[in-house]
Design an enzyme around this catalytic site. Structure first.
Site, PDB file in Angstrom:
ATOM      1  N   LEU A  26       0.717  -1.348   0.076  1.00 27.06           N
ATOM      2  CA  LEU A  26      -0.024  -0.003  -0.155  1.00 27.06           C
ATOM      3  C   LEU A  26       0.884   1.146  -0.092  1.00 27.06           C
ATOM      4  CD1 LEU A  26      -2.593  -0.986   2.837  1.00 27.06           C
ATOM      5  CD2 LEU A  26      -2.997  -0.665   0.595  1.00 27.06           C
ATOM      6  N   ASP A  68       2.160  -6.378   2.615  1.00 33.50           N
ATOM      7  CA  ASP A  68       2.324  -5.501   3.672  1.00 33.50           C
ATOM      8  C   ASP A  68       2.944  -6.346   5.010  1.00 33.50           C
ATOM      9  OD1 ASP A  68       2.272  -2.689   2.660  1.00 33.50           O
ATOM     10  OD2 ASP A  68       0.185  -3.286   2.053  1.00 33.50           O
ATOM     11  N   ASP A  74       2.436  -3.642  12.802  1.00 27.73           N
ATOM     12  CA  ASP A  74       1.112  -3.113  12.711  1.00 27.73           C
ATOM     13  C   ASP A  74       0.038  -3.789  13.384  1.00 27.73           C
ATOM     14  OD1 ASP A  74       1.979  -0.399  11.765  1.00 27.73           O
ATOM     15  OD2 ASP A  74       2.131  -1.264   9.848  1.00 27.73           O
ATOM     16  N   HIS A 170       0.903   7.287  10.154  1.00 30.11           N
ATOM     17  CA  HIS A 170       0.993   6.947  11.456  1.00 30.11           C
ATOM     18  C   HIS A 170       1.356   7.967  12.163  1.00 30.11           C
ATOM     19  CE1 HIS A 170       1.150   2.449  10.073  1.00 30.11           C
ATOM     20  NE2 HIS A 170      -0.076   2.802  10.612  1.00 30.11           N
ATOM     21  N   CYS A 257       8.699   0.217  11.739  1.00 31.20           N
ATOM     22  CA  CYS A 257       7.512  -0.733  11.306  1.00 31.20           C
ATOM     23  C   CYS A 257       7.904  -2.384  11.057  1.00 31.20           C
ATOM     24  CB  CYS A 257       6.649  -0.205   9.821  1.00 31.20           C
ATOM     25  SG  CYS A 257       7.683   0.307   8.897  1.00 31.20           S
TER      26      CYS A 257
HETATM   27  C1  CIR Z   1       0.820   0.343   4.983  1.00 29.96           C
HETATM   28  O1  CIR Z   1       0.091   1.364   4.318  1.00 29.96           O
HETATM   29  O2  CIR Z   1       0.163  -0.126   5.683  1.00 29.96           O
HETATM   30  C2  CIR Z   1       2.187   0.061   4.630  1.00 29.96           C
HETATM   31  N1  CIR Z   1       2.517   0.077   3.215  1.00 29.96           N
HETATM   32  C3  CIR Z   1       3.219   0.712   5.322  1.00 29.96           C
HETATM   33  C4  CIR Z   1       3.157   0.453   6.728  1.00 29.96           C
HETATM   34  C5  CIR Z   1       4.265   1.206   7.639  1.00 29.96           C
HETATM   35  N2  CIR Z   1       3.811   0.587   9.057  1.00 29.96           N
HETATM   36  C6  CIR Z   1       4.343   1.458  10.009  1.00 29.96           C
HETATM   37  O3  CIR Z   1       5.252   2.532   9.810  1.00 29.96           O
HETATM   38  N3  CIR Z   1       4.385   0.898  11.163  1.00 29.96           N
END
Ligand code: CIR
Length: 267
Positions: A26, A68, A74, A170, A257
């Protein structure tokens, strides 16, 4: 919840290998997708940096169905005393939680679940010495944040709701803990009420993605591409480990992340 050590002292982490499908991760703005090889190289260097910092890293296999899923921060929240399974706030990521649950149940005696219908992404949650800050965002709603605070309290901790600036994925995209007294944040977030009383380091204009750093034991992982921020952190006396993030940034990710981190007492 154990309070005897710093919230950035870790001896354990979980990461997940990127899948080939990571190229479809994403993103808010499409600046071209990352390459699998590029993400894999950044991820390998990240694992090596965690190990160099004294962390034992458990590497989970890739999940092709979840582009992802490399961003294990997350779908869950982990502490010395237990884990909380979250409900990610975007449809394609919701089932990542079930993929993480078995390993967390193996590693933690207590595993709580965020009750429906709330949603919360780990990227919105900052550990601080005074408790957890939970940023409201497009991924974390108030119902989820309040339910999460109840879960955190069951584990003996504390949580507080914060606001995430508009247009930022975030809360931790725009702020990170550097030490017990200090946060690094973008100008848009540095003056937030939740950071009152903290020492603040503001990232220079034009280097906003540099606000997502990761303090691990005595070092700070920071993106290699923001020289003014790197210099500022160095000047402030932090031991910085610069890491490449060009590929993961194309899918809106930073350094926090890619791992779930905790201090395991039994080790
Ligand atoms: C998303 O949109 O969920 C992923 N492409 C990126 C998530 C990044 N997560 C984070 O910084 N904790």
């Amino acid at each position: 919840m154990s309070q005897s050590r710093s919230v950035y002292e870790f001896n354990s982490a979980i990461v997940r290998e990127p899948s080939i499908s990571v190229v479809n991760g994403l993103r808010a703005d499409d600046r071209g997708g990352p390459t699998y090889e590029g993400v894999k190289a950044e991820h390998d260097a990240y694992i090596a940096a965690l190990r160099d910092a004294g962390v034992e890293v458990t590497v989970l296999p890739p999940l092709e169905a979840f582009p992802d899923s490399i961003f294990v921060e997350d779908p869950a929240l982990v502490f010395t005393d237990g884990a909380i399974l979250l409900r990610p706030g975007t449809p394609t990521r919701v089932k990542e939680t079930a993929e993480l649950a078995p390993i967390l149940r193996e590693m933690f005696e207590t595993v709580l679940e965020l009750p429906a219908p709330g949603q919360a992404d780990g990227g919105d949650i900052m550990y601080t010495p005074k408790g957890l800050l939970i940023g409201l965002s497009d991924r974390t709603d108030r119902t989820g944040a309040q339910a999460l605070i109840s879960c955190i309290e069951k584990l003996g901790g504390k949580g507080q709701i914060a606001e995430t600036p508009k247009g930022v994925l975030h809360f931790k995209t725009a702020s990170s803990l550097l030490d017990d007294e200090t946060v690094i944040a973008t100008a848009a977030l540095a003056n937030a009420a939740v950071f009152e009383g903290s020492r603040k380091i503001v990232v220079p204009e034009g280097e906003e993605p540099a606000a997502n750093v990761l303090r691990v034991n005595d070092v700070v992982f920071a993106s290699a591409y923001y020289p003014r921020t790197l210099e500022m952190l160095d000047r402030e006396g932090y031991k910085v480990v610069p890491l490449k993030t060009a590929e993961i940034e194309k899918i809106d990710a930073g350094l926090s992340c890619m791992s779930l981190r905790w201090y395991g007492d039994s080790k």
